[in-house]
Design an enzyme around this catalytic site. Sequence first.
Site, PDB file in Angstrom:
ATOM      1  N   GLY A  11      54.408   6.561  47.044  1.00  0.00           N
ATOM      2  CA  GLY A  11      53.326   5.666  47.476  1.00  0.00           C
ATOM      3  C   GLY A  11      52.614   6.236  48.694  1.00  0.00           C
ATOM      4  O   GLY A  11      53.267   6.713  49.621  1.00  0.00           O
ATOM      5  N   ARG A  72      54.110   9.863  41.368  1.00  0.00           N
ATOM      6  CA  ARG A  72      55.563   9.743  41.235  1.00  0.00           C
ATOM      7  C   ARG A  72      55.897  10.527  39.966  1.00  0.00           C
ATOM      8  O   ARG A  72      55.652  10.056  38.863  1.00  0.00           O
ATOM      9  CB  ARG A  72      55.983   8.280  41.109  1.00  0.00           C
ATOM     10  CG  ARG A  72      55.546   7.378  42.274  1.00  0.00           C
ATOM     11  CD  ARG A  72      56.222   6.014  42.178  1.00  0.00           C
ATOM     12  NE  ARG A  72      55.549   4.967  42.918  1.00  0.00           N
ATOM     13  CZ  ARG A  72      55.771   4.658  44.197  1.00  0.00           C
ATOM     14  NH1 ARG A  72      56.620   5.356  44.899  1.00  0.00           N
ATOM     15  NH2 ARG A  72      55.133   3.669  44.777  1.00  0.00           N
ATOM     16  N   ASP A 103      61.908   8.024  50.446  1.00  0.00           N
ATOM     17  CA  ASP A 103      63.228   8.539  50.054  1.00  0.00           C
ATOM     18  C   ASP A 103      63.233   9.192  48.671  1.00  0.00           C
ATOM     19  O   ASP A 103      64.002  10.133  48.444  1.00  0.00           O
ATOM     20  CB  ASP A 103      64.328   7.481  50.209  1.00  0.00           C
ATOM     21  CG  ASP A 103      64.033   6.212  49.436  1.00  0.00           C
ATOM     22  OD1 ASP A 103      62.968   6.126  48.810  1.00  0.00           O
ATOM     23  OD2 ASP A 103      64.897   5.305  49.455  1.00  0.00           O
ATOM     24  N   THR A 126      55.626   6.168  54.565  1.00  0.00           N
ATOM     25  CA  THR A 126      55.703   4.961  53.722  1.00  0.00           C
ATOM     26  C   THR A 126      55.439   3.757  54.608  1.00  0.00           C
ATOM     27  O   THR A 126      55.851   3.742  55.767  1.00  0.00           O
ATOM     28  CB  THR A 126      57.082   4.806  53.026  1.00  0.00           C
ATOM     29  OG1 THR A 126      57.212   3.440  52.574  1.00  0.00           O
ATOM     30  CG2 THR A 126      58.251   5.093  53.945  1.00  0.00           C
ATOM     31  N   ASP A 128      56.824   0.984  54.250  1.00  0.00           N
ATOM     32  CA  ASP A 128      57.997   0.092  54.235  1.00  0.00           C
ATOM     33  C   ASP A 128      58.912   0.206  55.459  1.00  0.00           C
ATOM     34  O   ASP A 128      59.711  -0.684  55.723  1.00  0.00           O
ATOM     35  CB  ASP A 128      58.853   0.354  52.979  1.00  0.00           C
ATOM     36  CG  ASP A 128      58.073   0.151  51.699  1.00  0.00           C
ATOM     37  OD1 ASP A 128      57.086  -0.599  51.712  1.00  0.00           O
ATOM     38  OD2 ASP A 128      58.442   0.759  50.673  1.00  0.00           O
ATOM     39  N   ASP A 130      61.481   2.035  55.738  1.00  0.00           N
ATOM     40  CA  ASP A 130      62.847   1.914  55.219  1.00  0.00           C
ATOM     41  C   ASP A 130      63.607   3.234  55.232  1.00  0.00           C
ATOM     42  O   ASP A 130      64.503   3.460  54.425  1.00  0.00           O
ATOM     43  CB  ASP A 130      62.807   1.343  53.783  1.00  0.00           C
ATOM     44  CG  ASP A 130      61.997   2.221  52.840  1.00  0.00           C
ATOM     45  OD1 ASP A 130      61.291   3.140  53.303  1.00  0.00           O
ATOM     46  OD2 ASP A 130      62.066   1.988  51.615  1.00  0.00           O
ATOM     47  N   ARG A 172      59.220  -3.278  49.497  1.00  0.00           N
ATOM     48  CA  ARG A 172      60.242  -2.927  48.490  1.00  0.00           C
ATOM     49  C   ARG A 172      61.522  -3.726  48.737  1.00  0.00           C
ATOM     50  O   ARG A 172      61.478  -4.942  48.694  1.00  0.00           O
ATOM     51  CB  ARG A 172      60.517  -1.421  48.501  1.00  0.00           C
ATOM     52  CG  ARG A 172      60.993  -0.902  47.159  1.00  0.00           C
ATOM     53  CD  ARG A 172      61.219   0.581  47.215  1.00  0.00           C
ATOM     54  NE  ARG A 172      59.987   1.322  47.115  1.00  0.00           N
ATOM     55  CZ  ARG A 172      59.403   1.650  45.951  1.00  0.00           C
ATOM     56  NH1 ARG A 172      59.944   1.302  44.826  1.00  0.00           N
ATOM     57  NH2 ARG A 172      58.297   2.345  45.939  1.00  0.00           N
ATOM     58  N   GLY A 186      52.593 -15.289  63.778  1.00  0.00           N
ATOM     59  CA  GLY A 186      53.054 -16.627  64.103  1.00  0.00           C
ATOM     60  C   GLY A 186      53.469 -17.436  62.883  1.00  0.00           C
ATOM     61  O   GLY A 186      53.173 -18.630  62.785  1.00  0.00           O
ATOM     62  N   ALA A 187      54.168 -16.784  61.948  1.00  0.00           N
ATOM     63  CA  ALA A 187      54.580 -17.496  60.734  1.00  0.00           C
ATOM     64  C   ALA A 187      55.640 -18.548  61.037  1.00  0.00           C
ATOM     65  O   ALA A 187      56.446 -18.388  61.953  1.00  0.00           O
ATOM     66  CB  ALA A 187      55.134 -16.500  59.719  1.00  0.00           C
ATOM     67  N   GLU A 188      55.611 -19.600  60.234  1.00  0.00           N
ATOM     68  CA  GLU A 188      56.567 -20.703  60.378  1.00  0.00           C
ATOM     69  C   GLU A 188      57.971 -20.259  59.974  1.00  0.00           C
ATOM     70  O   GLU A 188      58.950 -20.535  60.644  1.00  0.00           O
ATOM     71  CB  GLU A 188      56.095 -21.820  59.441  1.00  0.00           C
ATOM     72  CG  GLU A 188      56.686 -23.149  59.718  1.00  0.00           C
ATOM     73  CD  GLU A 188      56.493 -23.546  61.161  1.00  0.00           C
ATOM     74  OE1 GLU A 188      55.387 -23.354  61.683  1.00  0.00           O
ATOM     75  OE2 GLU A 188      57.477 -24.018  61.757  1.00  0.00           O
ATOM     76  N   HIS A 254      48.357  -4.236  47.155  1.00  0.00           N
ATOM     77  CA  HIS A 254      48.099  -2.857  47.589  1.00  0.00           C
ATOM     78  C   HIS A 254      47.114  -2.704  48.731  1.00  0.00           C
ATOM     79  O   HIS A 254      46.996  -1.614  49.288  1.00  0.00           O
ATOM     80  CB  HIS A 254      47.672  -2.014  46.382  1.00  0.00           C
ATOM     81  CG  HIS A 254      48.833  -1.681  45.489  1.00  0.00           C
ATOM     82  ND1 HIS A 254      49.344  -2.589  44.592  1.00  0.00           N
ATOM     83  CD2 HIS A 254      49.599  -0.572  45.404  1.00  0.00           C
ATOM     84  CE1 HIS A 254      50.375  -2.043  43.961  1.00  0.00           C
ATOM     85  NE2 HIS A 254      50.554  -0.825  44.441  1.00  0.00           N
TER      86      HIS A 254
HETATM   87  O1  F6P Z   1      56.885   2.071  48.978  1.00  0.00           O
HETATM   88  C1  F6P Z   1      55.612   1.586  49.220  1.00  0.00           C
HETATM   89  C2  F6P Z   1      55.285   0.443  48.294  1.00  0.00           C
HETATM   90  O2  F6P Z   1      53.978   0.008  48.580  1.00  0.00           O
HETATM   91  C3  F6P Z   1      56.271  -0.728  48.317  1.00  0.00           C
HETATM   92  O3  F6P Z   1      56.058  -1.579  49.409  1.00  0.00           O
HETATM   93  C4  F6P Z   1      56.005  -1.361  46.973  1.00  0.00           C
HETATM   94  O4  F6P Z   1      57.143  -2.061  46.524  1.00  0.00           O
HETATM   95  C5  F6P Z   1      55.717  -0.176  46.086  1.00  0.00           C
HETATM   96  O5  F6P Z   1      55.317   0.889  46.944  1.00  0.00           O
HETATM   97  C6  F6P Z   1      54.645  -0.396  45.055  1.00  0.00           C
HETATM   98  O6  F6P Z   1      54.589   0.720  44.252  1.00  0.00           O
HETATM   99  P1  F6P Z   1      53.382   1.056  43.254  1.00  0.00           P
HETATM  100  O7  F6P Z   1      52.202   1.459  44.083  1.00  0.00           O
HETATM  101  O8  F6P Z   1      53.890   2.162  42.424  1.00  0.00           O
HETATM  102  O9  F6P Z   1      53.097  -0.202  42.499  1.00  0.00           O
END
Ligand code: F6P
Length: 324
Positions: A11, A72, A103, A126, A128, A130, A172, A186-188, A254
Amino acid sequence: IKKIGVLTSGGDSPGMNAAIRSVVRTCAFHEIECIGVYRGFEGLIEGDFKILSARSVNNIIHSGGTMLKSARSKEFMTKEGRQKAFLQLKSVGIDALVLIGGDGTFTGGLVFNEEFNFPIIGIPGTIDNDIFGTNYTLGFDTALNTVVEVIDKIRDTASSHKRLFFVEVMGRDVGHIALNAGVGAGAEEILIPEEDLGLDRLLESLRRSKKSGKSSSIVVVAEGDKIGKNVFELKDYVEENMEEYDVRVSVLGHMQRGGSPSCFDRVLASRMGVKAVETLLEGKSNYMVGILDNKIELTPLDKAVKGKTEINKELLRVSDIMTT
Ligand code: F6P
């Protein structure tokens, strides 16, 4: 090392272009040739290469996406695919690779290195956040700013109509975007996979906030959260059990991956690109460049892939206190 290839895979994320620019210019600075590999591992297999000079990366520091495109690749997961990629690299004399991605990208790189002893360095790109071995991945900060900007807008309409909004954000399997953007906006409530709030406690919390005088609410839901099967079922459940709420769902999707990178991501990308190239020039391989306590540091790539990031507990507590 005389020729370094650079690719983006998986991504895309804001800041990838700034990282490409940094890799290319660092190569030029050290008088090494830099080759752009287009469409990630797919382009590697097909030999989709282009020489990149310092001037090839003019005017890209501010743009989202990746000028090298991304993919990918299924074929790179096969031995035959990787063999083709290796032959393509040899045919043009590329002797090391900088991989910008997440990753999945690093896992592919590690297998490739093991099979062909080919030098690689990873840059974490990324939204994320992560990846183990770095406090920040490229694009995370920009994505947070995008999400917060959008939630601010949703808040305007939520409060005008006295509505409850579930806003689903990306991430993800982890809740870093949800937690940070949730606090910033400021989410609940913030629902993340790392912490199971449970439906009962969610209802309790929403009732409490209604009683305390709040007429509208924003609940940020990480896409990886398991509280409901999906965010729409969550809406149905809350509506069934709390008639006092008019509920809406907004899945941001996206748009979170696009846009001009923040200054933070541009600076980080520039620092990581320099370190990636210079690490290869020192003869090292199989590391990921990260930022830890504001220092650019190397983490063995296998650790970066296997390690798990942890949710910021202090931020979770801040979020709980803020909903008082
Ligand atoms: O890893 C980045 C990300 O945007 C994630 O947050 C999300 O789950 C995934 O890629 C979406 O992937 P794709 O663009 O292949 O739908």
